[in-house]
Design a protein around this motif. Structure first.
Motif, PDB file in Angstrom:
ATOM      1  N   ASP A 170      38.035  40.464  56.311  1.00  0.00           N
ATOM      2  CA  ASP A 170      36.888  41.359  56.501  1.00  0.00           C
ATOM      3  C   ASP A 170      36.886  42.456  55.447  1.00  0.00           C
ATOM      4  OD1 ASP A 170      35.977  39.961  58.676  1.00  0.00           O
ATOM      5  OD2 ASP A 170      37.107  41.155  60.118  1.00  0.00           O
ATOM      6  N   ALA A 171      38.071  42.967  55.116  1.00  0.00           N
ATOM      7  CA  ALA A 171      38.156  43.981  54.061  1.00  0.00           C
ATOM      8  C   ALA A 171      37.727  43.397  52.722  1.00  0.00           C
ATOM      9  CB  ALA A 171      39.582  44.520  53.984  1.00  0.00           C
ATOM     10  N   LEU A 172      38.137  42.146  52.465  1.00  0.00           N
ATOM     11  CA  LEU A 172      37.717  41.488  51.222  1.00  0.00           C
ATOM     12  C   LEU A 172      36.202  41.313  51.193  1.00  0.00           C
ATOM     13  CD1 LEU A 172      38.920  40.160  48.648  1.00  0.00           C
ATOM     14  CD2 LEU A 172      38.808  37.987  49.860  1.00  0.00           C
ATOM     15  N   GLN A 173      35.646  40.952  52.317  1.00  0.00           N
ATOM     16  CA  GLN A 173      34.191  40.822  52.393  1.00  0.00           C
ATOM     17  C   GLN A 173      33.511  42.169  52.184  1.00  0.00           C
ATOM     18  OE1 GLN A 173      32.360  38.206  52.564  1.00  0.00           O
ATOM     19  NE2 GLN A 173      30.360  39.156  52.903  1.00  0.00           N
ATOM     20  N   ARG A 174      34.106  43.212  52.737  1.00  0.00           N
ATOM     21  CA  ARG A 174      33.533  44.553  52.541  1.00  0.00           C
ATOM     22  C   ARG A 174      33.543  44.918  51.050  1.00  0.00           C
ATOM     23  NH1 ARG A 174      32.988  49.239  55.652  1.00  0.00           N
ATOM     24  NH2 ARG A 174      33.968  48.178  57.439  1.00  0.00           N
ATOM     25  N   SER A 175      34.669  44.663  50.367  1.00  0.00           N
ATOM     26  CA  SER A 175      34.725  44.970  48.934  1.00  0.00           C
ATOM     27  C   SER A 175      33.692  44.162  48.169  1.00  0.00           C
ATOM     28  CB  SER A 175      36.129  44.680  48.389  1.00  0.00           C
ATOM     29  OG  SER A 175      36.407  43.283  48.405  1.00  0.00           O
ATOM     30  N   ARG A 176      33.476  42.937  48.593  1.00  0.00           N
ATOM     31  CA  ARG A 176      32.431  42.119  47.963  1.00  0.00           C
ATOM     32  C   ARG A 176      31.064  42.754  48.129  1.00  0.00           C
ATOM     33  NH1 ARG A 176      28.477  39.116  49.867  1.00  0.00           N
ATOM     34  NH2 ARG A 176      27.763  37.252  48.755  1.00  0.00           N
ATOM     35  N   ASN A 177      30.768  43.192  49.364  1.00  0.00           N
ATOM     36  CA  ASN A 177      29.456  43.773  49.636  1.00  0.00           C
ATOM     37  C   ASN A 177      29.244  45.082  48.894  1.00  0.00           C
ATOM     38  OD1 ASN A 177      28.976  41.647  51.386  1.00  0.00           O
ATOM     39  ND2 ASN A 177      29.612  42.774  53.206  1.00  0.00           N
ATOM     40  N   GLU A 178      30.329  45.831  48.671  1.00  0.00           N
ATOM     41  CA  GLU A 178      30.219  47.124  47.991  1.00  0.00           C
ATOM     42  C   GLU A 178      30.466  47.015  46.489  1.00  0.00           C
ATOM     43  OE1 GLU A 178      32.735  49.980  49.882  1.00  0.00           O
ATOM     44  OE2 GLU A 178      31.896  49.634  51.887  1.00  0.00           O
ATOM     45  N   PRO A 240      58.191  49.768  47.566  1.00  0.00           N
ATOM     46  CA  PRO A 240      56.811  49.625  48.046  1.00  0.00           C
ATOM     47  C   PRO A 240      56.022  48.606  47.207  1.00  0.00           C
ATOM     48  CG  PRO A 240      57.410  51.925  47.858  1.00  0.00           C
ATOM     49  CD  PRO A 240      58.487  51.156  47.151  1.00  0.00           C
ATOM     50  N   PHE A 241      55.010  47.992  47.834  1.00  0.00           N
ATOM     51  CA  PHE A 241      54.230  46.940  47.179  1.00  0.00           C
ATOM     52  C   PHE A 241      52.740  47.254  47.269  1.00  0.00           C
ATOM     53  CE2 PHE A 241      51.823  43.034  47.047  1.00  0.00           C
ATOM     54  CZ  PHE A 241      52.401  42.327  45.998  1.00  0.00           C
ATOM     55  N   CYS A 242      52.073  47.265  46.116  1.00  0.00           N
ATOM     56  CA  CYS A 242      50.605  47.447  46.053  1.00  0.00           C
ATOM     57  C   CYS A 242      50.025  46.328  45.198  1.00  0.00           C
ATOM     58  CB  CYS A 242      50.239  48.797  45.443  1.00  0.00           C
ATOM     59  SG  CYS A 242      50.865  50.220  46.341  1.00  0.00           S
ATOM     60  N   ALA A 243      48.789  45.989  45.466  1.00  0.00           N
ATOM     61  CA  ALA A 243      48.115  44.955  44.682  1.00  0.00           C
ATOM     62  C   ALA A 243      46.629  45.247  44.625  1.00  0.00           C
ATOM     63  CB  ALA A 243      48.361  43.573  45.286  1.00  0.00           C
ATOM     64  N   VAL A 244      45.989  44.703  43.595  1.00  0.00           N
ATOM     65  CA  VAL A 244      44.529  44.770  43.462  1.00  0.00           C
ATOM     66  C   VAL A 244      44.033  43.338  43.387  1.00  0.00           C
ATOM     67  CG1 VAL A 244      42.576  45.533  42.088  1.00  0.00           C
ATOM     68  CG2 VAL A 244      44.607  46.986  42.277  1.00  0.00           C
ATOM     69  N   VAL A 245      43.139  42.969  44.283  1.00  0.00           N
ATOM     70  CA  VAL A 245      42.610  41.611  44.315  1.00  0.00           C
ATOM     71  C   VAL A 245      41.093  41.655  44.323  1.00  0.00           C
ATOM     72  CG1 VAL A 245      44.620  40.779  45.579  1.00  0.00           C
ATOM     73  CG2 VAL A 245      42.574  41.469  46.831  1.00  0.00           C
ATOM     74  N   MET A 246      40.546  40.505  44.003  1.00  0.00           N
ATOM     75  CA  MET A 246      39.092  40.353  44.076  1.00  0.00           C
ATOM     76  C   MET A 246      38.783  38.910  44.427  1.00  0.00           C
ATOM     77  SD  MET A 246      37.957  40.252  40.044  1.00  0.00           S
ATOM     78  CE  MET A 246      36.248  40.139  40.496  1.00  0.00           C
ATOM     79  N   ALA A 247      37.647  38.688  44.996  1.00  0.00           N
ATOM     80  CA  ALA A 247      37.233  37.327  45.318  1.00  0.00           C
ATOM     81  C   ALA A 247      36.783  36.627  44.052  1.00  0.00           C
ATOM     82  CB  ALA A 247      36.112  37.332  46.342  1.00  0.00           C
ATOM     83  N   ALA A 248      37.078  35.347  43.964  1.00  0.00           N
ATOM     84  CA  ALA A 248      36.655  34.531  42.835  1.00  0.00           C
ATOM     85  C   ALA A 248      35.839  33.363  43.359  1.00  0.00           C
ATOM     86  CB  ALA A 248      37.865  34.040  42.046  1.00  0.00           C
ATOM     87  N   THR A 249      35.424  32.508  42.449  1.00  0.00           N
ATOM     88  CA  THR A 249      34.607  31.366  42.855  1.00  0.00           C
ATOM     89  C   THR A 249      35.469  30.270  43.438  1.00  0.00           C
ATOM     90  OG1 THR A 249      34.793  30.475  40.633  1.00  0.00           O
ATOM     91  CG2 THR A 249      32.889  31.862  41.100  1.00  0.00           C
ATOM     92  N   ASN A 250      34.827  29.257  43.943  1.00  0.00           N
ATOM     93  CA  ASN A 250      35.503  28.086  44.508  1.00  0.00           C
ATOM     94  C   ASN A 250      36.503  28.466  45.596  1.00  0.00           C
ATOM     95  OD1 ASN A 250      34.046  26.554  42.738  1.00  0.00           O
ATOM     96  ND2 ASN A 250      35.742  26.100  41.364  1.00  0.00           N
ATOM     97  N   GLN A 251      36.141  29.456  46.392  1.00  0.00           N
ATOM     98  CA  GLN A 251      36.937  29.847  47.555  1.00  0.00           C
ATOM     99  C   GLN A 251      38.360  30.244  47.155  1.00  0.00           C
ATOM    100  OE1 GLN A 251      36.620  26.517  50.221  1.00  0.00           O
ATOM    101  NE2 GLN A 251      34.713  27.263  51.081  1.00  0.00           N
ATOM    102  N   ARG A 252      38.472  31.077  46.113  1.00  0.00           N
ATOM    103  CA  ARG A 252      39.772  31.530  45.659  1.00  0.00           C
ATOM    104  C   ARG A 252      39.751  33.046  45.504  1.00  0.00           C
ATOM    105  NH1 ARG A 252      41.043  26.765  41.197  1.00  0.00           N
ATOM    106  NH2 ARG A 252      40.810  25.059  42.673  1.00  0.00           N
ATOM    107  N   ILE A 253      40.950  33.620  45.512  1.00  0.00           N
ATOM    108  CA  ILE A 253      41.083  35.061  45.338  1.00  0.00           C
ATOM    109  C   ILE A 253      41.985  35.313  44.139  1.00  0.00           C
ATOM    110  CG2 ILE A 253      41.928  37.203  46.351  1.00  0.00           C
ATOM    111  CD1 ILE A 253      41.209  36.131  49.046  1.00  0.00           C
ATOM    112  N   ALA A 254      41.549  36.158  43.230  1.00  0.00           N
ATOM    113  CA  ALA A 254      42.331  36.468  42.040  1.00  0.00           C
ATOM    114  C   ALA A 254      43.149  37.723  42.276  1.00  0.00           C
ATOM    115  CB  ALA A 254      41.408  36.665  40.846  1.00  0.00           C
ATOM    116  N   LEU A 255      44.439  37.623  41.982  1.00  0.00           N
ATOM    117  CA  LEU A 255      45.319  38.790  42.023  1.00  0.00           C
ATOM    118  C   LEU A 255      45.257  39.437  40.651  1.00  0.00           C
ATOM    119  CD1 LEU A 255      47.473  40.531  43.390  1.00  0.00           C
ATOM    120  CD2 LEU A 255      49.186  38.901  42.571  1.00  0.00           C
TER     121      LEU A 255
END
Length: 459
Positions: A170-178, A240-255
Motif C-alpha cells: 500500500d505504501a508503494l502504491q501511495r508513492s506511485r500515486n504521489e 541500521p538498514f535503509c533503502a529507496v525503491v520504486m515500482a518498475a514495469t512488468n510487475q517488478r520493483i527496482a531497488l
C-alpha cells in the motif's frame, strides 16, 4: 550462554549471515528453535533465489521492455554489480546511477508476483504461477505498521519521517500515486547502533524535512512479520538498514539505493539527495505523462459531454419533430373524420330529403288520384278558389257533396306548401275550416256553389 552462542554460530554457518545481531533476532523470533529458524530462512531464500534466477534470465534481455538497464556511466557499485534482490517482485539492485534507462514510473504494478519471502504482504507465486504461501490480511499489515509508528514515536519522539501506517504494498502504491520514491527503513530494536541512528540521524530535523518532502516513508520492525520478510527479501545483513525503491514495469520493483550500517545525518542526506537528483527526470516524465493522461481524459470527457449534449439536443429535436408530425397526423385524421362525418351527414340528409320528397310526391299523387277527374260545370258542382301565402291562386271544381277533407287533399296534391300545418279559411264571414269540419260536405259547409278560401299557416 554457550548454547546461545553455539546456535548463533550454527545459524551463521548455515545461512551465511554475518551480522550476529540479526541472527540473534531471527533466532529469538523463532524461540531459539534453530531447526525452525534455519528451515524458514532457507525456504524463503530458496524461493527468493529461484525468483532471482528467473528474473536474471528474463530481465536482462528485456531491458527495453522493462525500462530498467543494469549498469551505466557510473558503473556498478561495489558488491552490488548485476545483483538481483528478491523483493515482492524481481528487484534490480544498484545505485540510481546504474539505472540509466527511463524507468516507466507511470506504469506501475497493480499486483505483484510475490516470492515466498514476502508472502505475508502480497500475492505469492511459485514457479508455475500458483500461490505458494498465505497472504496476511490487510488489517494485520496495517496493525503492524501502526504498532511500529506508535513504538517509534514513544521511543524517539514525534520528530521523525512520516511513516505511513499501512502495509508495504500500500505504501508503494501511495508513492506511485504521489509520483515519489519510497523510503524504506527496517528497524532492528536490539541492534546496538539502532538507538543512536534513530535519535541522531533518522530524527534529524533537516533529514526528516527532506524525507517528508521528497519521499513516501515506510518503516517496519524486523520482529514483525512484514519487517522480517522484508529484511530477508532485501538481504539486509547490517543494521541500521535503509533503502529507496520504486515500482518498475512488468510487475517488478527496482531497488535504487540501500544504506547499511550507521550513518550520520549528513551522509544519509547526501545519498538521498543524489537519488532524488538522478531520479528527477523519471519523476518529471511520470508527472508529465500523468498530466497528459488526465488532460486527455478530461478532453475525452468534455468531448463525450459535448457529444451527449448534442445527441440529447438532436434527440429532443427528433422527439419534437415526431410529436409535431404525430400532431399533424392526428389533426389530419380528425379533419378527415369530420369530413367523412359531414359527407355522411349530407348524404344522409339528402337521402332523407329525397325520401321525404318521394314520400310527399307519392302522397300528392295518391291524393290527386283520390280526387278523381275534375267535374264539368253544373248545378251540383262547386267552384273553389284557393289563395296561397305566396299570392299564387289555384282553382278547381268539386261536386257539392265532396267533403272539406277533399279540399285539403287538393291543396296537398299541388305541392305548393312547404309545411303540413295549415288551415283553410274564408272571409265574410271569417270561417276556419279546421279538423272539426273536415267531414262536412261543401254544400253543408256553405261553400256551394262557389267559394273563395285562403291558406292560413299555423304558428
Amino acid at each position: 550462554m554457550d548454547d546461545v552462542a553455539d546456535k548463533i554460530a550454527k545459524f551463521q554457518a548455515t545461512t551465511g549471515l554475518e551480522d550476529s545481531d540479526l541472527c540473534t533476532e531471527i533466532l529469538s523470533a523463532h524461540n531459539w528453535d534453530l531447526e525452525l529458524a534455519i528451515s524458514n530462512f532457507t525456504s524463503s531464500s530458496t524461493e527468493n533465489y529461484r525468483s532471482a534466477s528467473e528474473a536474471t534470465t528474463s530481465t536482462i534481455p528485456e531491458e527495453v521492455e522493462t525500462g530498467l538497464v543494469v549498469g551505466g556511466p557510473h558503473g556498478p557499485p561495489p558488491g552490488l554489480a548485476w545483483k538481483i534482490i528478491t523483493l515482492p517482485f524481481s528487484i534490480i539492485s544498484g545505485s540510481l546511477g546504474l539505472i540509466s534507462g527511463a524507468v516507466g514510473f507511470g506504469v506501475w504494478a497493480a499486483s505483484g508476483v510475490l516470492s515466498y519471502g514476502l508472502s505475508m504482504i502480497g500475492l505469492n507465486s511459485g514457479r508455475n504461477g500458483e500461490s505458494s504461501a498465505r497472504l496476511v490480511s490487510v488489517s494485520a499489515a496495517v496493525s503492524e505498521a501502526m504498532d511500529f509508528v506508535t513504538s517509534f514515536e514513544r521511543d524517539f519522539g514525534s520528530l521523525k519521517p512520516n511513516f505511513v501506517a499501512e502495509g508495504f504494498m500500500d505504501a508503494l502504491q501511495r508513492s506511485r500515486n504521489e509520483y515519489k520514491l519510497l523510503f524504506v527503513y527496517l528497524h532492528s530494536p536490539d541492534h546496538q547502533d539502532t538507538p543512536v541512528f534513530c535519535e541522531k540521524t533518522l530524527c534529524n530535523e533537516d533529514l526528516v524535512a527532506f524525507i517528508n518532502e521528497n519521499f513516501v516513508a515506510w518503516g517496519g520492525s524486523i520482529r514483525a512479520s512484514e519487517g522480517f520478510k522484508m529484511s530477508n527479501s532485501l538481504k539486509a545483513s547490517r543494521f541500521p538498514f535503509c533503502a529507496v525503491v520504486m515500482a518498475a514495469t512488468n510487475q517488478r520493483i527496482a531497488l535504487l539505493q540501500q544504506v547499511e550500517g550507521p550513518k550520520s545525518p549528513e551522509e544519509l542526506l547526501t545519498v538521498l539527495q543524489r537519488v532524488i537528483e538522478e531520479s528527477a527526470p523519471v519523476l518529471v516524465t511520470a508527472r508529465v505523462e500523468a498530466e497528459e493522461r488526465r488532460n486527455n481524459m478530461r478532453l475525452r470527457e468534455e468531448q463525450d459531454a459535448a457529444y451527449r449534449t448534442a445527441l440529447e439536443a438532436d434527440q429532443a429535436r427528433e422527439r419534437e419533430r415526431k410529436e409535431e408530425q404525430e400532431r399533424l397526423e392526428r389533426e389530419a385524421a380528425e379533419a378527415e373524420r369530420k369530413r367523412k362525418e359531414e359527407e355522411e351527414a349530407q348524404e344522409r340528409a339528402a337521402r332523407e330529403a329525397a325520401e321525404r320528397e318521394a314520400a310527399l310526391a307519392k302522397m300528392r299523387q295518391e291524393k290527386l288520384l283520390a280526387l278523381g277527374t275534375e267535374p264539368e260545370k253544373g248545378p251540383d258542382v262547386t267552384q273553389v278558389l284557393v289563395r296561397f301565402p305566396t299570392g299564387e291562386r289555384k282553382d278547381r271544381r268539386f261536386h257539392c257533396a265532396t267533403t272539406i277533407q277533399s279540399l285539403y287533399d287538393y291543396v296537398d296534391s299541388l305541392g305548393c306548401l312547404e309545411v303540413d300545418n295549415y288551415s283553410l279559411v274564408s272571409n265574410f264571414p271569417r270561417t276556419v275550416y279546421g279538423a272539426e269540419k273536415l267531414s262536412l260536405s261543401l254544400k253543408d259547409a256553405g261553400l256551394h256553389p262557389q267559394a273563395s278560401l285562403f291558406i292560413e299557416l299555423s304558428s
